[in-house]
Each structure stands twice: as C-alpha cells, then as structure tokens.
Design a protein around this motif. Structure first.
Motif, PDB file in Angstrom:
ATOM      1  N   ILE A 195      48.506 -60.304   8.214  1.00  0.00           N
ATOM      2  CA  ILE A 195      47.942 -61.348   9.087  1.00  0.00           C
ATOM      3  C   ILE A 195      46.525 -61.649   8.591  1.00  0.00           C
ATOM      4  O   ILE A 195      45.711 -60.729   8.419  1.00  0.00           O
ATOM      5  N   GLY A 196      46.275 -62.955   8.360  1.00  0.00           N
ATOM      6  CA  GLY A 196      45.024 -63.349   7.692  1.00  0.00           C
ATOM      7  C   GLY A 196      45.279 -63.424   6.189  1.00  0.00           C
ATOM      8  O   GLY A 196      44.367 -63.241   5.383  1.00  0.00           O
TER       9      GLY A 196
ATOM     10  N   THR B 182      40.028 -55.791  11.172  1.00  0.00           N
ATOM     11  CA  THR B 182      39.051 -56.696  11.790  1.00  0.00           C
ATOM     12  C   THR B 182      37.913 -55.897  12.415  1.00  0.00           C
ATOM     13  O   THR B 182      38.160 -54.913  13.115  1.00  0.00           O
TER      14      THR B 182
ATOM     15  N   PHE C 293      39.664 -51.422  -0.049  1.00  0.00           N
ATOM     16  CA  PHE C 293      39.969 -51.511   1.380  1.00  0.00           C
ATOM     17  C   PHE C 293      41.469 -51.752   1.559  1.00  0.00           C
ATOM     18  O   PHE C 293      42.116 -51.177   2.432  1.00  0.00           O
TER      19      PHE C 293
ATOM     20  N   LYS D 292      29.866 -62.984   5.589  1.00  0.00           N
ATOM     21  CA  LYS D 292      30.180 -62.033   6.678  1.00  0.00           C
ATOM     22  C   LYS D 292      29.549 -62.508   7.986  1.00  0.00           C
ATOM     23  O   LYS D 292      28.382 -62.891   8.008  1.00  0.00           O
TER      24      LYS D 292
ATOM     25  N   VAL E 291      50.936 -64.319   7.621  1.00  0.00           N
ATOM     26  CA  VAL E 291      50.502 -65.208   8.714  1.00  0.00           C
ATOM     27  C   VAL E 291      49.049 -65.581   8.474  1.00  0.00           C
ATOM     28  O   VAL E 291      48.257 -64.753   7.999  1.00  0.00           O
ATOM     29  N   ASP E 292      48.695 -66.819   8.806  1.00  0.00           N
ATOM     30  CA  ASP E 292      47.274 -67.173   8.853  1.00  0.00           C
ATOM     31  C   ASP E 292      47.061 -68.080  10.071  1.00  0.00           C
ATOM     32  O   ASP E 292      47.982 -68.277  10.874  1.00  0.00           O
TER      33      ASP E 292
ATOM     34  N   HIS F 179      47.156 -60.628  18.671  1.00  0.00           N
ATOM     35  CA  HIS F 179      48.195 -60.015  17.826  1.00  0.00           C
ATOM     36  C   HIS F 179      48.617 -58.638  18.368  1.00  0.00           C
ATOM     37  O   HIS F 179      49.775 -58.252  18.250  1.00  0.00           O
TER      38      HIS F 179
ATOM     39  N   ALA G  97      45.660 -65.614   4.034  1.00  0.00           N
ATOM     40  CA  ALA G  97      44.959 -66.553   3.147  1.00  0.00           C
ATOM     41  C   ALA G  97      43.489 -66.186   2.975  1.00  0.00           C
ATOM     42  O   ALA G  97      42.766 -66.823   2.214  1.00  0.00           O
TER      43      ALA G  97
ATOM     44  N   ALA H  48      40.196 -49.056  11.695  1.00  0.00           N
ATOM     45  CA  ALA H  48      39.084 -48.424  10.983  1.00  0.00           C
ATOM     46  C   ALA H  48      38.131 -49.519  10.519  1.00  0.00           C
ATOM     47  O   ALA H  48      38.575 -50.573  10.083  1.00  0.00           O
ATOM     48  N   PRO H  49      36.826 -49.266  10.642  1.00  0.00           N
ATOM     49  CA  PRO H  49      35.869 -50.282  10.194  1.00  0.00           C
ATOM     50  C   PRO H  49      35.837 -50.393   8.677  1.00  0.00           C
ATOM     51  O   PRO H  49      35.302 -51.353   8.134  1.00  0.00           O
ATOM     52  N   ASN H  50      36.407 -49.390   8.017  1.00  0.00           N
ATOM     53  CA  ASN H  50      36.379 -49.403   6.551  1.00  0.00           C
ATOM     54  C   ASN H  50      37.528 -48.531   6.048  1.00  0.00           C
ATOM     55  O   ASN H  50      37.578 -47.343   6.342  1.00  0.00           O
ATOM     56  N   TYR H  51      38.447 -49.150   5.291  1.00  0.00           N
ATOM     57  CA  TYR H  51      39.626 -48.420   4.827  1.00  0.00           C
ATOM     58  C   TYR H  51      39.436 -47.809   3.443  1.00  0.00           C
ATOM     59  O   TYR H  51      40.363 -47.189   2.922  1.00  0.00           O
TER      60      TYR H  51
ATOM     61  N   ASP I  42      29.506 -60.785  11.155  1.00  0.00           N
ATOM     62  CA  ASP I  42      28.974 -59.840  12.140  1.00  0.00           C
ATOM     63  C   ASP I  42      27.954 -58.904  11.479  1.00  0.00           C
ATOM     64  O   ASP I  42      28.031 -58.624  10.291  1.00  0.00           O
TER      65      ASP I  42
ATOM     66  N   PRO J 219      46.788 -71.083  12.669  1.00  0.00           N
ATOM     67  CA  PRO J 219      47.633 -72.276  12.755  1.00  0.00           C
ATOM     68  C   PRO J 219      46.995 -73.511  12.112  1.00  0.00           C
ATOM     69  O   PRO J 219      47.683 -74.354  11.552  1.00  0.00           O
TER      70      PRO J 219
HETATM   71  P1  NAD Z   1      38.133 -64.237   5.728  1.00  0.00           P
HETATM   72  O1  NAD Z   1      37.423 -65.252   6.583  1.00  0.00           O
HETATM   73  O2  NAD Z   1      38.131 -64.438   4.250  1.00  0.00           O
HETATM   74  O3  NAD Z   1      39.669 -64.116   6.198  1.00  0.00           O
HETATM   75  C1  NAD Z   1      40.089 -64.111   7.526  1.00  0.00           C
HETATM   76  C2  NAD Z   1      41.401 -64.851   7.584  1.00  0.00           C
HETATM   77  O4  NAD Z   1      41.919 -64.746   8.909  1.00  0.00           O
HETATM   78  C3  NAD Z   1      41.259 -66.343   7.262  1.00  0.00           C
HETATM   79  O5  NAD Z   1      42.212 -66.741   6.299  1.00  0.00           O
HETATM   80  C4  NAD Z   1      41.526 -67.000   8.616  1.00  0.00           C
HETATM   81  O6  NAD Z   1      42.116 -68.291   8.495  1.00  0.00           O
HETATM   82  C5  NAD Z   1      42.485 -65.994   9.235  1.00  0.00           C
HETATM   83  N1  NAD Z   1      42.622 -66.157  10.678  1.00  0.00           N
HETATM   84  C6  NAD Z   1      41.702 -66.559  11.592  1.00  0.00           C
HETATM   85  N2  NAD Z   1      42.260 -66.657  12.815  1.00  0.00           N
HETATM   86  C7  NAD Z   1      43.561 -66.315  12.670  1.00  0.00           C
HETATM   87  C8  NAD Z   1      44.668 -66.234  13.559  1.00  0.00           C
HETATM   88  N3  NAD Z   1      44.543 -66.538  14.851  1.00  0.00           N
HETATM   89  N4  NAD Z   1      45.869 -65.864  13.078  1.00  0.00           N
HETATM   90  C9  NAD Z   1      46.034 -65.564  11.770  1.00  0.00           C
HETATM   91  N5  NAD Z   1      45.012 -65.635  10.861  1.00  0.00           N
HETATM   92  C10 NAD Z   1      43.804 -66.000  11.316  1.00  0.00           C
HETATM   93  O7  NAD Z   1      37.500 -62.834   6.111  1.00  0.00           O
HETATM   94  P2  NAD Z   1      37.625 -61.432   5.333  1.00  0.00           P
HETATM   95  O8  NAD Z   1      36.435 -61.234   4.454  1.00  0.00           O
HETATM   96  O9  NAD Z   1      38.999 -61.309   4.746  1.00  0.00           O
HETATM   97  O10 NAD Z   1      37.448 -60.413   6.560  1.00  0.00           O
HETATM   98  C11 NAD Z   1      38.340 -60.434   7.670  1.00  0.00           C
HETATM   99  C12 NAD Z   1      37.956 -59.296   8.623  1.00  0.00           C
HETATM  100  O11 NAD Z   1      38.162 -58.040   7.978  1.00  0.00           O
HETATM  101  C13 NAD Z   1      36.498 -59.302   9.079  1.00  0.00           C
HETATM  102  O12 NAD Z   1      36.437 -58.860  10.429  1.00  0.00           O
HETATM  103  C14 NAD Z   1      35.843 -58.267   8.177  1.00  0.00           C
HETATM  104  O13 NAD Z   1      34.678 -57.696   8.737  1.00  0.00           O
HETATM  105  C15 NAD Z   1      36.962 -57.273   8.082  1.00  0.00           C
HETATM  106  N6  NAD Z   1      36.922 -56.349   6.933  1.00  0.00           N
HETATM  107  C16 NAD Z   1      37.281 -55.064   7.200  1.00  0.00           C
HETATM  108  C17 NAD Z   1      37.348 -54.150   6.174  1.00  0.00           C
HETATM  109  C18 NAD Z   1      37.850 -52.760   6.492  1.00  0.00           C
HETATM  110  O14 NAD Z   1      38.032 -51.948   5.568  1.00  0.00           O
HETATM  111  N7  NAD Z   1      38.127 -52.450   7.770  1.00  0.00           N
HETATM  112  C19 NAD Z   1      37.022 -54.530   4.869  1.00  0.00           C
HETATM  113  C20 NAD Z   1      36.657 -55.850   4.627  1.00  0.00           C
HETATM  114  C21 NAD Z   1      36.620 -56.780   5.672  1.00  0.00           C
END
Ligand code: NAD
Length: 266
Positions: free
Chosen positions: A6-7, A98, A238, A158, A32-33, A83, A9, A121-124, A160, A35
């Motif tokens: 999910i996410g 997320t 990650f 980023k 999924v990404d 989700h 793209a 996890a905040p970081n994988y 947050d 809508p």
């Molecule tokens: P990004 O903006 O590149 O990607 C997020 C994706 O989610 C986008 O493609 C967006 O269209 C999609 N999205 C938004 N709303 C949606 C919905 N309702 N349904 C489906 N898809 C949806 O961001 P990113 O850099 O990939 O980071 C995403 C998240 O992951 C952030 O919260 C970031 O802090 C976190 N992150 C966590 C780790 C970890 O290890 N936990 C590592 C890197 C990033």
C-alpha cells in the motif's frame, strides 16, 4: 506468502515492490495507491523498474484486500488508520511503516491488533534496530552524567519532524533512564534559552536534498563524548526489513509487534 503493498507508487512503495520481488518466500499479489493518483492502473513492477509483474495498482484497498495474506503500508497516518480497519475486517495481517501517527490513531491500532497481527516500526532497517539496543546500553552507563542530543537528517520531502526513528531513539534513552520523554524532550532551540538542563533530551532536525536518513545520538560528558550513529544510504534497507517483518507475521495470528520482536532483540 501473498503480499500486497500500500503506497506502491511512493518512494518506499517502489522499494518494497523490489524487495518482495527479490524475496524467495513472498510473492507480490496486490498493489494500492491513493485513489487520486495518476498512476492507478499502471503495473507495480514497471513502476518499480522491474518490468511487468501483472499486478495493477488499485485505487482502493477495499477492492484487493482479499488478494493478499499480508499488506505492507507506507503511506500517511490517516490512510493507515483506514487501512487498519479494512485489514481487521478482512482478517489480513498488516506491516506499518507510516510514521507520525497521533494518539487517537495509536489507540485505534492497539484495538485492531487484538484481532489481527500488526507490526509497526518507525524504522525497519536492521542496523537501526541494533542501534536501539546500543542506545539502551549507552544510556544506562553514561546517561546520568551526559547531555543527550538526538540529531537527525532527512530529504526535503519528509513531512513530519522529528523523524519517528529519532523519537523512538529518544524513548529508548528516556526509558533506560526512568524519564518520561514527553516531559524531558526539547525540540530545537532559539534565542535566550538559558543554561542546559542535564535531565532534558534535545532533538535537532535537518531537512535537505536527497538524504535518505541519518541519526546520531550524542552523550556529551566532561572531557569525553560518545556518539552512536546510523546512516541509511538506500531505501532498500527499510524495504527488506519490512518484508522480513511481513514473513515473520505468518506465525502470529494477532498482536502488536515491532522490529525488535521480529529480530529477537527483546
Ligand atoms: P511518498 O510520499 O513517496 O509515498 C507515499 C505514497 O502513499 C504515495 O504514493 C501516496 O500517493 C500514497 N498514499 C497516500 N494516501 C494513500 C491512500 N489513502 N491509499 C493508498 N496510498 C496512499 O512517501 P515515502 O517516502 O514513501 O514515505 C511514506 C511513509 O513511510 C512516511 O510516513 C515515512 O515517514 C515512512 N517511512 C518509514 C520508514 C520505516 O522504516 N518505518 C522508512 C522510510 C519512510
């Protein structure tokens, strides 16, 4: 194990598709990404630079939630909360990357994890999780006699701050010292701040360019300083960790887990 992203793209989503594709035990079965994304309907493999995998990016989790045993969600907090409900209703496991969930979203996650297995996890990255362990040790040995600062740097997109990883590092240190992070955290400094209080934990944030993710925790005492650092140079770290967490969830029907559980570091 059938895995959905999910996410798909997004920056992390594309790395996750690559990591699932490289895994011997996991198969990409859904993507999924958002809508409103212009990339709905495109092939997730082509988006990730792998060539066609015959998994089209859907615009709603509702439409593909039964196509996977586990989903991996790296999106936005409000999307992740939605989700969680859909996965619970479908009895599907969820790995969450997320960051930036608010208190209400955390409460929702806790309730959902009574019914399904959720890993958050905040970081994988494996190295970061090892770093958490080292911070706990450093805090116990040096903490009361040191000024503790958490410094993090990330790319300019980023949204947050401080990063979820920086906050987790602060929590690990605060827990080891019997302090409450909510009470002792200081976020950034400006103007006449007065002398530093040793019981505080400081956070500094840098947002610049394409930095993937860097964290340093400084324990600064009189005459010596220990710094524990982690630098990520590729998002695949990650992604590989999140895919490992998804595989690990196979043996866990319900509950809330983190990467320390997955790596057996608890
Ligand atoms: P990004 O903006 O590149 O990607 C997020 C994706 O989610 C986008 O493609 C967006 O269209 C999609 N999205 C938004 N709303 C949606 C919905 N309702 N349904 C489906 N898809 C949806 O961001 P990113 O850099 O990939 O980071 C995403 C998240 O992951 C952030 O919260 C970031 O802090 C976190 N992150 C966590 C780790 C970890 O290890 N936990 C590592 C890197 C990033």
């Amino acid at each position: 194990m059938k895995t959905g992203i999910i996410g798909a793209a997004g920056r992390m989503g594309r790395a996750l598709v690559q990591a699932v594709h490289a895994s011997e035990t996991m198969t990409l079965s859904a993507a999924v990404d958002a809508p409103q994304s212009s990339l709905i309907g495109t092939d997730a493999g082509e988006l990730a630079g792998l060539g066609r995998l015959d998994v089209a990016v859907a615009g709603r989790l509702e439409d593909v939630v039964h196509d996977a045993d586990v989903f991996i969600d790296f999106t936005l907090p409000e999307a992740t909360a939605h989700h969680l409900s859909l996965c619970r209703d479908a009895g599907v496991k969820l790995v969450i990357g997320t960051t930036g969930l608010n208190d209400e979203q955390w409460d929702h996650l806790r309730r959902v994890s009574e019914d399904i297995a959720v890993c958050i996890a905040p970081n994988y990255a494996i190295g970061v999780n090892l770093t958490f362990k080292m911070l706990d040790m450093a805090a116990r040995v040096l903490g009361e006699d040191s000024d503790i600062e958490v410094i993090e740097a990330h790319h300019r997109h980023k949204v947050d701050a401080p990063s979820g990883t920086a906050l987790r590092m602060g929590e690990v240190v605060a827990d080891a010292l019997g302090r409450d992070l909510q009470q002792c955290a200081i976020y950034g400094r400006e103007g006449r701040t007065g002398e530093r209080d040793r019981r505080t934990i400081g956070f500094e944030t840098i947002r610049a360019g394409d930095i993937v993710g860097e964290h340093t925790v400084m324990f600064a005492g009189e005459g010596e300083r220990v710094e524990i650092s982690h630098k990520a140079t590729s998002r695949l770290n990650f992604a590989r960790g999140a895919v490992r967490a998804a595989a690990w969830l196979a043996d866990h029907p319900a509950g809330r887990f983190d990467m320390q559980d997955v790596l057996g570091l608890k």
